[in-house]
Write an enzyme that holds these catalytic residues in place. Structure first.
Site, mmCIF file in Angstrom:
data_model
loop_
_atom_site.group_PDB
_atom_site.id
_atom_site.type_symbol
_atom_site.label_atom_id
_atom_site.label_comp_id
_atom_site.label_asym_id
_atom_site.label_seq_id
_atom_site.Cartn_x
_atom_site.Cartn_y
_atom_site.Cartn_z
ATOM 1 N N HIS A 137 61.732 -29.858 -41.748
ATOM 2 C CA HIS A 137 62.975 -28.976 -41.028
ATOM 3 C C HIS A 137 63.811 -27.854 -41.866
ATOM 4 O O HIS A 137 64.986 -28.272 -41.421
ATOM 5 C CB HIS A 137 63.977 -29.874 -40.186
ATOM 6 C CG HIS A 137 64.621 -29.275 -39.161
ATOM 7 N ND1 HIS A 137 64.565 -30.299 -38.359
ATOM 8 C CD2 HIS A 137 65.146 -28.128 -38.968
ATOM 9 C CE1 HIS A 137 65.081 -29.496 -36.703
ATOM 10 N NE2 HIS A 137 65.119 -28.405 -37.640
ATOM 11 N N GLU A 190 64.152 -37.503 -36.996
ATOM 12 C CA GLU A 190 64.809 -36.968 -38.451
ATOM 13 C C GLU A 190 65.180 -37.922 -38.771
ATOM 14 O O GLU A 190 66.255 -37.621 -38.245
ATOM 15 C CB GLU A 190 64.173 -35.294 -37.957
ATOM 16 C CG GLU A 190 63.284 -34.519 -38.071
ATOM 17 C CD GLU A 190 63.282 -32.810 -37.712
ATOM 18 O OE1 GLU A 190 64.785 -32.553 -37.866
ATOM 19 O OE2 GLU A 190 62.625 -32.270 -37.095
ATOM 20 N N ARG A 227 60.503 -26.994 -32.492
ATOM 21 C CA ARG A 227 61.898 -28.391 -32.092
ATOM 22 C C ARG A 227 60.317 -29.498 -32.756
ATOM 23 O O ARG A 227 59.010 -29.153 -31.128
ATOM 24 C CB ARG A 227 62.609 -28.360 -30.787
ATOM 25 C CG ARG A 227 63.892 -27.327 -30.748
ATOM 26 C CD ARG A 227 64.266 -28.007 -31.942
ATOM 27 N NE ARG A 227 65.798 -27.937 -31.377
ATOM 28 C CZ ARG A 227 66.289 -26.649 -32.272
ATOM 29 N NH1 ARG A 227 65.287 -26.616 -34.031
ATOM 30 N NH2 ARG A 227 67.751 -26.295 -32.592
#
Length: 336
Positions: free
Chosen positions: A301, A274, A244
């Protein structure tokens, strides 16, 4: 908005990484109507459509108390992914709505991604690639040091659950000495999997040449990677994060540690925000500034993704909702 004939149940989908929700509709065909809400903003969720739902599948839309109050019929909420920091599980529980996540996909992909980052950073592949573009009169003589043999290096795995265990299993054939820190794992887990358990995170940081993260985002892990954490690493250590982005206490500590040499390199699939907010470290990365070349590797990601995992993720989430509505079985329930 809907698919197929009228069915006894209505299952809502907040938003989607890969619309339309055809795979979910196939799982629920003849059993439930699918209502694709198609918004990533919680404030834009339609109260009238929420009120019709018997189940709700969530991708990236936050689900807070205000939304929970608009779900009078809802019997279960299911997250497409593993993490659920944007879902108020306590509010759902208080309303009598169980919440389930979806850990049964992407394990292989995230483990492969983490090990790929780890091996490439250890072998300094990106740095060799960047610097080799400038070599002319010499070639093979341009080696980088330090460059450790795998069997001479120690990897610290923070979080040895499903993905962390898969990482350990992938690393063992390379000959690494592997340490694991995870207070949630039962005694003897390390013997079954094949790593040396450490009881304190500081011990892992002091001994590891490479640290890789595979733990959930919790109040204890949020902001974990701060200046104090980085100061405890071995000088020149490598850091890999496919867990994370909020585990980073911002990007300032990372930039300072990379500039000073405390960090040899960082490979990360996740960032504190993000898409990423402007920051001097990311500016240097984008401009390929010489001091950072090959020492910061960022992927957007997508460590969890493969063609197969995308299908698995979507079908599993829909099946979890159907399993509960049809048979009363709660799969992968999360309690506050």
């Amino acid at each position: 908005m809907t698919t197929g004939k009228r069915a006894p149940y209505v299952v809502g989908i907040t938003d989607h990484m890969i619309p339309p929700p055809d795979l979910e509709a196939a799982v629920l065909d003849g059993f439930a109507e699918v209502d694709f809400l198609d918004t990533r903003r919680e404030a834009d969720l339609d109260p009238e459509r929420l009120a019709r739902l018997d189940a709700l599948l969530v991708w990236s839309t936050p689900i807070g108390p205000a939304t929970v109050a608009k779900l009078p019929r809802c019997r279960v909420v299911v997250r497409f992914g593993v993490g659920y920091d944007k879902v108020d599980v306590a509010a759902l529980e208080a309303a009598g709505i169980p919440f389930c996540n979806n850990p049964d996909y992407g394990t292989e992909e995230v483990a492969d991604h983490a090990v790929s980052l780890l091996l490439s950073l250890q072998r300094r592949l990106w740095e060799h690639d960047a610097r080799a573009r400038t070599y002319s009169t010499t070639w093979q003589a341009n080696t980088l040091t330090p460059l450790r043999r795998s069997g001479a290096a120690t990897v610290g795995v923070v979080g040895v659950g499903r993905i962390g265990t898969a990482v350990v299993n992938r690393l063992k054939p390379f000959g690494y000495r592997i340490l694991g820190y995870d207070p949630q794992q039962p005694a003897g887990h390390e013997k079954a999997v094949g790593y040396r358990r450490v009881r304190r995170l500081d011990e892992l940081l002091a001994e590891s040449d490479i640290v890789t993260f595979h733990c959930p985002l919790t109040p204890e892990t949020r902001g974990l990677i701060d200046r104090d954490f980085l100061a405890k690493l071995k000088p020149g250590a490598l850091l890999v994060n496919t867990a994370r982005g909020e585990m980073f206490a911002g990007l300032d500590p990372l930039e300072e540690a990379l500039r000073s040499g405390r960090l040899g390199a960082v490979g990360t699939d996740v960032l504190p925000s993000e898409p990423p907010a402007p920051h001097s470290l990311l500016d240097a990365w984008r401009k390929r500034e010489s001091w950072l070349e090959g020492r910061l590797v960022v992927t957007p990601h997508n460590a969890f993704h493969s063609d197969e995992a995308a299908v698995e993720m979507r079908r599993n989430a829909a099946e979890t909702a159907r399993l509960f509505l049809e048979d009363g079985i709660l799969r992968n329930r999360i309690l506050p």
